[in-house]
Design a protein around this motif. Structure first.
Motif, short mmCIF file in Angstrom:
data_model
loop_
_atom_site.label_atom_id
_atom_site.label_comp_id
_atom_site.label_asym_id
_atom_site.label_seq_id
_atom_site.Cartn_x
_atom_site.Cartn_y
_atom_site.Cartn_z
N TYR A 1 -5.47 34.72 71.66
CA TYR A 1 -4.58 35.27 72.70
C TYR A 1 -4.05 36.64 72.28
CZ TYR A 1 -0.76 35.60 76.06
OH TYR A 1 0.08 36.04 77.06
N GLU B 1 -4.80 24.98 68.08
CA GLU B 1 -3.73 25.76 68.71
C GLU B 1 -3.51 27.08 67.99
OE1 GLU B 1 0.77 25.08 70.48
OE2 GLU B 1 0.08 23.81 68.83
N ASP C 1 -3.93 30.75 69.69
CA ASP C 1 -2.88 31.78 69.63
C ASP C 1 -3.42 33.08 69.04
OD1 ASP C 1 -1.00 30.13 70.75
OD2 ASP C 1 -0.18 29.44 68.83
N LYS D 1 -5.03 28.61 77.03
CA LYS D 1 -3.74 28.09 76.53
C LYS D 1 -3.18 27.02 77.46
CE LYS D 1 -0.62 30.95 74.87
NZ LYS D 1 -0.43 30.57 73.46
#
Length: 835
Positions: A784, A777, A781, A811
Motif C-alpha cells: 500500500y 497484513e 501494508d 486491504k
C-alpha cells in the motif's frame, strides 16, 4: 543528415563564449539566443523534437520547453540571464540533495518546484532549470517512494564548467542520450548514497527446501499413473483411440460468445460421439466414391487451446479410422518445433513425408523399384525414346540400371518434387485419397504461416489431394480479405471450445470407470480399496465442479482459455504434496454426510507451490505480480502499472481487434510515470510468456515481431481477483523483494515464528494461521505504501481503475477474508483439540 558527435558539439559550444551577450538578457532572449542554440546546434535536437510555450492544463501556465524523442522526455524551465541561482561555491561537488544546502537558494528552489509541477502535470520524468549559464538537472518524481527533498540534483555553474565537463553535460541533455537511455543511467534519483537505502531483499527460504522438495501426497503411487493417462494432452500423437473416444467433448450447441472474432463467417464444426457432421461427410464421400482427383484446402479455425489438434487426432484415430486406413494416406505435419529445426520449409515438409511413408505406409511398397518406375513413367519413356534410346536398344538391363541411378539422383537433389510425385502416383495408381495435415503452424510468425499456407495450396494442386490446415481465429480474421487466403478458395470450419466443466467431467468420469473396471492394480503397500479410491475422486469432483465456482474460475482464467494448461493445473492439484488427500480419505471412512471439500487456500497452495515447500516463480505457472523489474526505475508497482495500462483499453476497438494497444503507446505511457522503455519491454515479454497478455501475432516467446498487445482473461483475473486473495499473497510474500528495512525485519521475524510452530499440535497450528495472517497484513501494508508513492495511480486517463485501486481493494478484502479464515481455523483446530 550529418551524424552528431561530442567533438563537433563541443566546438560549436565554445563559440558561445566568443560572442558578446548582454549580461541582462530577458527570459525570451535567454531561450532564443542561448538555449535554442545549445539544443539545436550543440546537442542534436531538431525543431520537430522541441515544443515551446505549451500550456499546462492544471495550472493554466506555460512551460518553456518540452523535448521529445519517440515520447516526451525532458522539461526545461528557462529564467532570464540575470537571474542568479546562488549555487554553492564548492567547485569539487556536482551532486546535491534538494533538501540540503540547495534549499537555501530560495529563487532556485522556487524555479525547480515550478518546473517539477510542469513535469508532473505532463507525466515527464527529467527536468532542467537554467538561466542560460547555470544548469540544474533533476527528476520530477520516482517509483521508489523517495521524498522530493532527497532527490539528487546535478548542477553546472557556468559555460566554462560545461566545457570542462562537456561529456557529462551531453549525457544529461543531448538527443542521442535521450534516445539510447543514457540519461536514465546518468541522472539518478537520489545518487549513489541512496543505493543502500533502496536495496531490495528477499526472505531467506533456502533451508525450507531441505534437502529435497516436498513429497507428493500419499496416494501418488496409486493415482500417478491414472492422472498421467487421463489428463494427458489429447492433441498428442501418442493419445490412444480409447482416451480420444472417452474424453473428447462434443461440440457445444451454442457458439462461443466470448470470442472477439464472432463476425467470422465459417461453417460450425459439429462433433458428437459418432461423427463430425458435414466435415466428416465431405471427407468420407470422397473416400467412398474413390475420387482421387479431389483437391481442396480445408481450414480448422479456433482460438489457442480450443481443441483443433485434438479434433484432428480424434478424427483420424476414431471417427474416420477405418475409412482412412483402407482408402487414404494421412500425412501429419506438426510445426510445433519447426522453428528449432534449422532447415528450410521445403526440406522440413519433405523429411516429414519420407518419415511417415517409411514408418506408417511401408506396406504399400512406395519405395520399391516397380512403383518408382510408375512414379517416373514419363521420364522413363522420354529417356527410352530419346538420349538413352541406343542403350535401351542394345542392352535394356543396363538402361534400367542407368535409369535407376537417375531416379536416385532426382530423389536426393529434388526431394520435394520426388515425394510430391510419389504421393500423386499413389493417389492415381493405388486409388488412395491423400490427406496433408498442417498442425500448429499458427504458433509461428506471420511470414512463416503465410509460407506454410502457400506450400499447402501448392501441394494440394500438384498432388490433387486434401490439405487440412489448423489456424487461429485471429490469423484467419486478418488474412481472409488479404494475404494468401484472399488468393485461393478455401472451406473453413470453426472449432468451438468446450467448457472446462464439460472437459473435467469427462476426464473424471473416465478415471472412475478405469478404477471400477480394474484397469489398474492398486499398490499393495497403500491401504485403500478401489471403492474408496473412487469415492476420493468423487470428493475431488465435488470440490472442483461443485456449486462454488471459485475453483473452476481460477483454473479457466489463469489458463487463459488454453485447455491444455487447465488440465495441467488440475493434474498438479491432484498429485501435489500440498493436497491433503489423506483428509479426504479419512473423512470418507467416517462416512460424513456433508463430505470434505478442500478449502480454496489449500487448492491454491497445491497449484502454486506444486512440489516446492515455498513459492518459486520459476518453478510454477503463477506470476508474482509484485516482483521487481527495472534498474534505476525498479519498483514493486511496475508490473501492475504496465498491465493496468493495457487493461485501460480492454474494451476499445482497434484495426487489429478488441482490446489491442500499440506497444509503442504502452512504452510512452509507462515512461511518462517513470518506467523506462527497457523495463516496460521486459515486463511485456514476461507477461506474454505467462499469457497474461497476447500479441496480434500470438507468438508466446517474443514480442519483437509484434506491434500490438492486449490483456487476456488471465491478465484481467490477476488484477481483479487473484492479486487480492490472501492465499495468493501469503505465498508470494516469500519471494517478493522488499526495499523497506523495517518491513523486511518484521516479515523476517514473523517468518521465523511461523517456522517454529509444531504442526502436530492443534493449538500451534491455529497460532500458525494467525501469524500467517499477520505476516500477510504487513506485506499488504508495505504494498500500500509503495503504491501510494507510485506516479501511475494518479493517471486515471492512462491506467485502469482496477490497477490504480488494486491495493486499496486488497486491504478491504483482507479484513473480511482474514476474519473468516481465523474463524474457520478456530472451529477446526479448537474442536479437534477439545477431542
Amino acid at each position: 543528415m550529418k551524424k552528431w558527435n561530442t567533438d563537433t558539439a563541443l566546438l560549436k559550444f565554445k563559440k558561445i563564449n566568443s560572442q558578446e551577450y548582454d549580461k541582462y538578457l530577458s527570459e525570451s532572449d535567454t531561450r532564443s539566443k542561448l538555449i535554442d542554440y545549445i539544443l539545436i546546434e550543440c546537442l542534436g535536437w531538431d525543431e520537430t523534437n522541441i515544443i515551446r510555450e505549451e500550456r499546462c492544463i492544471d495550472s493554466g501556465l506555460y512551460l518553456d520547453y518540452k523535448l521529445s524523442t519517440n515520447m516526451p522526455i525532458i522539461i526545461i524551465e528557462a529564467k532570464k540571464n540575470s537571474a542568479c541561482f546562488n549555487l554553492p561555491d564548492s567547485s569539487n561537488q556536482r551532486e546535491y540533495k534538494v533538501g540540503g544546502v540547495l534549499s537555501k537558494c530560495k529563487f532556485l528552489i522556487r524555479a525547480m518546484e515550478q518546473a517539477r509541477n510542469y513535469s508532473i502535470s505532463k507525466g515527464i520524468l527529467f527536468t532542467v532549470v537554467t538561466n542560460g549559464n547555470e544548469y540544474v538537472f533533476f527528476r520530477s518524481h520516482n517509483q521508489q517512494g523517495i521524498e522530493w527533498v532527497d532527490h539528487n540534483v546535478v548542477i553546472f555553474r557556468s559555460h566554462e564548467d560545461i566545457e570542462e565537463n562537456f561529456d557529462l553535460f551531453c549525457k544529461l541533455l543531448s538527443k542521442t542520450s535521450a534516445e539510447n537511455g543514457t540519461i536514465q543511467k546518468t541522472l539518478g534519483i537520489s545518487g549513489s548514497s541512496s543505493d543502500e537505502d533502496l536495496t531490495y531483499k528477499i526472505l531467506d527460504t533456502k533451508y525450507l527446501n531441505r534437502p529435497r522438495r516436498k513429497d507428493r501426497n500419499s496416494l501418488f503411487p496409486v493415482i500417478g499413473d491414472i492422472i498421467h493417462r487421463v489428463f494427458q494432452d489429447l492433441a498428442s500423437q501418442e493419445a490412444t483411440p480409447d482416451i480420444l473416444e472417452h474424453c473428447y467433448v462434443d461440440s457445444p450447441k451454442k457458439p462461443d460468445k466470448k470470442s472477439p472474432y464472432t463476425d467470422i463467417k465459417t461453417n460450425e464444426l459439429s462433433v458428437n460421439k459418432n461423427n463430425a457432421g458435414e466435415f466428416q461427410q465431405r471427407i468420407l464421400s470422397t473416400l467412398k466414391t474413390g475420387k482421387t482427383n479431389h483437391k481442396e484446402v480445408i481450414l480448422l479455425i479456433g482460438s489457442v487451446g480450443v481443441g483443433k489438434s485434438t479434433f484432428i487426432q480424434r478424427f483420424r484415430k476414431v471417427l474416420a479410422k477405418k475409412e482412412i486406413d483402407n482408402d487414404g494416406i494421412w500425412i501429419y505435419f506438426n510445426f510445433k518445433n519447426y522453428s528449432d529445426t534449422g532447415i528450410t520449409l521445403d526440406s522440413f515438409i519433405s523429411s516429414q513425408i519420407e518419415k511417415i511413408l517409411i514408418n506408417e505406409y511401408s506396406y504399400l511398397g512406395l519405395d520399391e523399384w516397380k512403383f518408382l518406375k510408375q512414379v517416373y513413367h514419363n521420364e522413363y519413356e522420354k529417356l527410352k525414346r530419346g538420349p538413352l534410346a541406343p542403350l535401351h536398344d542394345i542392352n535394356p538391363q543396363k538402361f534400367e540400371l542407368s535409369f535407376g541411378e537417375k531416379v536416385d539422383e532426382w530423389s536426393s537433389e529434388k526431394r520435394e518434387e520426388h515425394f510430391t510425385k510419389i504421393l500423386s502416383t499413389a493417389s492415381k495408381r493405388l486409388k488412395k485419397t491423400i490427406f496433408l495435415v498442417f498442425d500448429n503452424a499458427d504458433q509461428l510468425n506471420t511470414e512463416t504461416q503465410n509460407s506454410i499456407f502457400l506450400a499447402a495450396q501448392k501441394l494440394t494442386e500438384e498432388i490433387n489431394c486434401y490439405a487440412l490446415l489448423a489456424m487461429r481465429e485471429e490469423s484467419y480474421w486478418k488474412n481472409r480479405d488479404c494475404g494468401p487466403l484472399n488468393a485461393f478458395h478455401t472451406t473453413a470450419y470453426n472449432v468451438q471450445p468446450a467448457s472446462l466443466h464439460q472437459v473435467l467431467s469427462k476426464r473424471f468420469n473416465y478415471t472412475k470407470s478405469l478404477i471400477r473396471t480394474n484397469e489398474y492394480e492398486l499398490n499393495s503397500k497403500i491401504n485403500i480399496t478401489k471403492e474408496e479410491l473412487e469415492k476420493v475422486f468423487s470428493r475431488i469432483i465435488k470440490t472442483l465442479l461443485g456449486s462454488d465456482q471459485t475453483y473452476i474460475n481460477f483454473i479457466e482464467s489463469t489458463a487463459a482459455r488454453d485447455m491444455r494448461r487447465a488440465l495441467d493445473t488440475v493434474a498438479y492439484f491432484m498429485i501435489s504434496g500440498h493436497t491433503n488427500i489423506d483428509a479426504i480419505l479419512r473423512d470418507e471412512r467416517k462416512e460424513q454426510p456433508d463430505g470434505f471439500i478442500i478449502p480454496f487456500h489449500e487448492f491454491l497452495n497445491s497449484i502454486i507451490l506444486r512440489d516446492n515447500e515455498v513459492y518459486s516463480e520459476s518453478d510454477c505457472d503463477t506470476l508474482n505480480l509484485f516482483n521487481t523489474m527495472g534498474n534505476s526505475d525498479i519498483s514493486n508497482c511496475n508490473i501492475v502499472a504496465v498491465l493496468g495500462n493495457i487493461l485501460y483499453s480492454k474494451n476499445s476497438k482497434s484495426d487489429i481487434g478488441i482490446g489491442y494497444v500499440l506497444i509503442e503507446d504502452i512504452i510512452r505511457d509507462c515512461h511518462s510515470v517513470g518506467i523506462l522503455p527497457d523495463t516496460t519491454t521486459s515486463i511485456l515479454v514476461n507477461l506474454n510468456s505467462r499469457r497474461l497478455i497476447e500479441t496480434e501475432t500470438t507468438i508466446k516467446n517474443e514480442i519483437k515481431s509484434s506491434s500490438y498487445v492486449r490483456a487476456t482473461i488471465s491478465g484481467n483475473y490477476y488484477i481483479e481477483k487473484l492479486s487480492k486473495m490472501i492465499g495468493y499473497l501469503s505465498l508470494i510474500v516469500y519471494q517478493t523483494p522488499i526495499c523497506r528495512a523495517k518491513t523486511f525485519k518484521k516479515l523476517n521475524r514473523l517468518k521465523t515464528e511461523i517456522d517454529s510452530f509444531c504442526l502436530n499440535d492443534y493449538g500451534s497450528r491455529l497460532n500458525r494461521v494467525i501469524k500467517k495472517m499477520e505476516m500477510t497484513e504487513v506485506f499488504i501494508d508495505y504494498l500500500y505504501s509503495e503504491f501510494q508513492r507510485s506516479s501511475f495511480i494518479n493517471e486515471t486517463n492512462k491506467f485502469s481503475k482496477e490497477s490504480i485501486n488494486l491495493v486499496k481493494d486488497m486491504k478491504s478484502q483482507f479484513i473480511i477474508e482474514r476474519e473468516n479464515i481465523i474463524k474457520r481455523a478456530k472451529n477446526l483446530f479448537c474442536n479437534n483439540y477439545s477431542k
